[in-house]
Enzyme design. Sequence first.
Site, PDB file in Angstrom:
ATOM      1  N   ASP A  27      -3.274 -10.814  -2.061  1.00 15.68           N
ATOM      2  CA  ASP A  27      -3.748 -10.308  -0.776  1.00 15.68           C
ATOM      3  C   ASP A  27      -5.247 -10.004  -0.839  1.00 15.68           C
ATOM      4  O   ASP A  27      -5.797  -9.768  -1.921  1.00 15.68           O
ATOM      5  CB  ASP A  27      -2.965  -9.012  -0.450  1.00 15.68           C
ATOM      6  CG  ASP A  27      -3.116  -8.547   0.989  1.00 15.68           C
ATOM      7  OD1 ASP A  27      -2.175  -8.753   1.781  1.00 15.68           O
ATOM      8  OD2 ASP A  27      -4.174  -7.977   1.303  1.00 15.68           O
ATOM      9  N   HIS A  84      -6.592  -7.355   0.047  1.00 15.03           N
ATOM     10  CA  HIS A  84      -6.734  -5.931  -0.283  1.00 15.03           C
ATOM     11  C   HIS A  84      -6.060  -5.598  -1.611  1.00 15.03           C
ATOM     12  O   HIS A  84      -5.037  -6.188  -1.969  1.00 15.03           O
ATOM     13  CB  HIS A  84      -6.117  -5.074   0.836  1.00 15.03           C
ATOM     14  CG  HIS A  84      -6.741  -5.294   2.170  1.00 15.03           C
ATOM     15  ND1 HIS A  84      -6.344  -6.328   3.016  1.00 15.03           N
ATOM     16  CD2 HIS A  84      -7.750  -4.652   2.790  1.00 15.03           C
ATOM     17  CE1 HIS A  84      -7.080  -6.295   4.110  1.00 15.03           C
ATOM     18  NE2 HIS A  84      -7.949  -5.307   4.008  1.00 15.03           N
ATOM     19  N   HIS A  89       0.801  -1.232   0.000  1.00 20.33           N
ATOM     20  CA  HIS A  89       0.000   0.000   0.000  1.00 20.33           C
ATOM     21  C   HIS A  89       0.832   1.279   0.000  1.00 20.33           C
ATOM     22  O   HIS A  89       0.320   2.331  -0.358  1.00 20.33           O
ATOM     23  CB  HIS A  89      -0.917   0.031   1.235  1.00 20.33           C
ATOM     24  CG  HIS A  89      -1.966  -1.026   1.256  1.00 20.33           C
ATOM     25  ND1 HIS A  89      -2.883  -1.222   0.238  1.00 20.33           N
ATOM     26  CD2 HIS A  89      -2.231  -1.980   2.187  1.00 20.33           C
ATOM     27  CE1 HIS A  89      -3.683  -2.211   0.550  1.00 20.33           C
ATOM     28  NE2 HIS A  89      -3.311  -2.715   1.700  1.00 20.33           N
ATOM     29  N   TYR A 125      -3.892 -11.807   9.571  1.00 21.15           N
ATOM     30  CA  TYR A 125      -4.091 -11.337  10.939  1.00 21.15           C
ATOM     31  C   TYR A 125      -4.495 -12.461  11.895  1.00 21.15           C
ATOM     32  O   TYR A 125      -4.619 -12.216  13.091  1.00 21.15           O
ATOM     33  CB  TYR A 125      -5.088 -10.170  10.921  1.00 21.15           C
ATOM     34  CG  TYR A 125      -4.572  -9.108   9.979  1.00 21.15           C
ATOM     35  CD1 TYR A 125      -4.993  -9.064   8.634  1.00 21.15           C
ATOM     36  CD2 TYR A 125      -3.545  -8.249  10.358  1.00 21.15           C
ATOM     37  CE1 TYR A 125      -4.451  -8.147   7.755  1.00 21.15           C
ATOM     38  CE2 TYR A 125      -2.998  -7.342   9.483  1.00 21.15           C
ATOM     39  CZ  TYR A 125      -3.452  -7.298   8.182  1.00 21.15           C
ATOM     40  OH  TYR A 125      -2.896  -6.417   7.291  1.00 21.15           O
TER      41      TYR A 125
HETATM   42  C1  LIG Z   1      -5.955   0.320   7.832  1.00 19.37           C
HETATM   43  N1  LIG Z   1      -6.721  -0.798   7.377  1.00 19.37           N
HETATM   44  C2  LIG Z   1      -6.083  -1.855   6.728  1.00 19.37           C
HETATM   45  C3  LIG Z   1      -5.113  -1.562   5.774  1.00 19.37           C
HETATM   46  C4  LIG Z   1      -4.453  -2.609   5.110  1.00 19.37           C
HETATM   47  C5  LIG Z   1      -4.736  -3.911   5.419  1.00 19.37           C
HETATM   48  C6  LIG Z   1      -4.060  -5.006   4.681  1.00 19.37           C
HETATM   49  O1  LIG Z   1      -3.964  -6.141   5.121  1.00 19.37           O
HETATM   50  N2  LIG Z   1      -3.585  -4.752   3.439  1.00 19.37           N
HETATM   51  O2  LIG Z   1      -3.070  -5.755   2.690  1.00 19.37           O
HETATM   52  C7  LIG Z   1      -5.674  -4.204   6.388  1.00 19.37           C
HETATM   53  C8  LIG Z   1      -6.356  -3.173   7.039  1.00 19.37           C
HETATM   54  S1  LIG Z   1      -8.268  -0.812   7.786  1.00 19.37           S
HETATM   55  O3  LIG Z   1      -8.720   0.482   8.022  1.00 19.37           O
HETATM   56  O4  LIG Z   1      -8.991  -1.554   6.792  1.00 19.37           O
HETATM   57  C9  LIG Z   1      -8.328  -1.687   9.197  1.00 19.37           C
HETATM   58  C10 LIG Z   1      -7.700  -1.438  10.362  1.00 19.37           C
HETATM   59  C11 LIG Z   1      -7.990  -2.398  11.346  1.00 19.37           C
HETATM   60  C12 LIG Z   1      -8.845  -3.390  10.914  1.00 19.37           C
HETATM   61  C13 LIG Z   1      -9.315  -4.546  11.600  1.00 19.37           C
HETATM   62  C14 LIG Z   1      -8.830  -4.835  12.853  1.00 19.37           C
HETATM   63  C15 LIG Z   1      -9.306  -5.965  13.466  1.00 19.37           C
HETATM   64  C16 LIG Z   1     -10.226  -6.762  12.841  1.00 19.37           C
HETATM   65  C17 LIG Z   1     -10.653  -6.417  11.571  1.00 19.37           C
HETATM   66  N3  LIG Z   1     -10.206  -5.322  10.963  1.00 19.37           N
HETATM   67  S2  LIG Z   1      -9.254  -3.091   9.294  1.00 19.37           S
HETATM   68 ZN   LIG Z   2      -4.413  -7.307   3.197  1.00 19.22          ZN
END
Ligand SMILES: CN(c1ccc(C(=O)NO)cc1)S(=O)(=O)c1ccc(-c2ccccn2)s1
Ligand SMILES: [Zn+2]
Length: 357
Positions: free
Chosen positions: A158, A160, A123, A286
């Site tokens: 991925d 995303h 990203h 995660y």
């Molecule tokens: C910043 N975010 C990302 C950015 C990139 C990723 C990623 O894995 N990119 O490949 C995942 C979340 S976000 O805003 O979607 C989230 C932050 C925390 C999230 C979360 C945390 C716990 C459970 C589910 N979702 S999503």
């Molecule tokens: Zn991801």
Amino acid sequence: MNEVNSAWRPVASFTCIATTMYGRATPWHDSLTAVIAPRMASHDDLAAFHSDAYLSHFELVSREGEDADLPESQQYGLGYDCPVMEGVFEYAAAVAGATLTAAEGLRNGVCDVALNWAGGWHHAKKDEASGFCYVNDVVLGILKLREQFQRVLYIDFDLHHGDGVEDAFSFTPKVVTLSFHKFSPGFFPGTGDIAEVGLGRGRFYSINVPLSDGIADEKYVDICHSVLQAVNTTFLPEAVVCQFGADTLAGDPMCSFNLTPKGLGQCLQIVLGWQKPTLLLGGGGYHLANTARCWTYLTALVLDQVLASEIPEHQFFPEYGPDYVLEVTPGCRSDTNNPAHLDQVLAEIRENLKHMA
Ligand SMILES: CN(c1ccc(C(=O)NO)cc1)S(=O)(=O)c1ccc(-c2ccccn2)s1
Ligand SMILES: [Zn+2]
């Protein structure tokens, strides 16, 4: 990217694996494998993609740690999703250095496949951290491969959209970026619709496969296989980079797709079957035990090793309960991907590929 733990200390302990196996009489049986201690990326290495202004600010806040509260940090994406803690610059330099070490092995012909599971930070932008990504090691690795190879194919598995990599190469026909990802209103990063095909001379060299929640191995492998084969036979890449973020797996807290390592492994085997210099990187993921299961399984596929189902006793053994096996069981989530829609996606991608020179 697994959010960096605020108590984390910089340890450049990343390794990358290099293995030679193509072009040999029995390619799968005499592969030589080396675990390499990677170098740290220098400022100049990082400046191959990132702006000096961003890197200087990033280094500054990394020295100051959590107390850094500079107004410019927000414009550089530092804070919120990309928290600042002491030494985070060295952490990012270690990740990027491992990807560069792996890419250099491929560029120099030292190995056929190189892996850095700590990499895959897809990203990060030229002058902005984003989505837990502080530097874009994927872009740096592709630029390194481009020193030797005319055409490089990037494949992002991925959950995303690989927006940072797509943005970096959206104007060039020398790099195809192909991303399979969840595309849904309000889902990060919000880009990656099928209509995003690249710009200028790069038009039709960005390829996006938008998917919906619940997709499981069979349908995912099916569409990946169709798209991968079409892209490979049209673009004829000389080298391949794959980002295998594991947040697509059943049980991931992102709670979106319903894949298993076996499904991702089938996608990897399609790519390895092309027998081209291949760089494998990590990414999201995660459910940490399942992510480790996945990248272990994929590494074993590269090395043509069959692993026992039982997780061996080791320091983190308790993390693998209650079953303590390598396999990930798919969930019972319903698949919201309409087969007719996926056929339409594939048809549109085939049509776009006709414009590839
Ligand atoms: C910043 N975010 C990302 C950015 C990139 C990723 C990623 O894995 N990119 O490949 C995942 C979340 S976000 O805003 O979607 C989230 C932050 C925390 C999230 C979360 C945390 C716990 C459970 C589910 N979702 S999503
Ligand atoms: Zn991801």
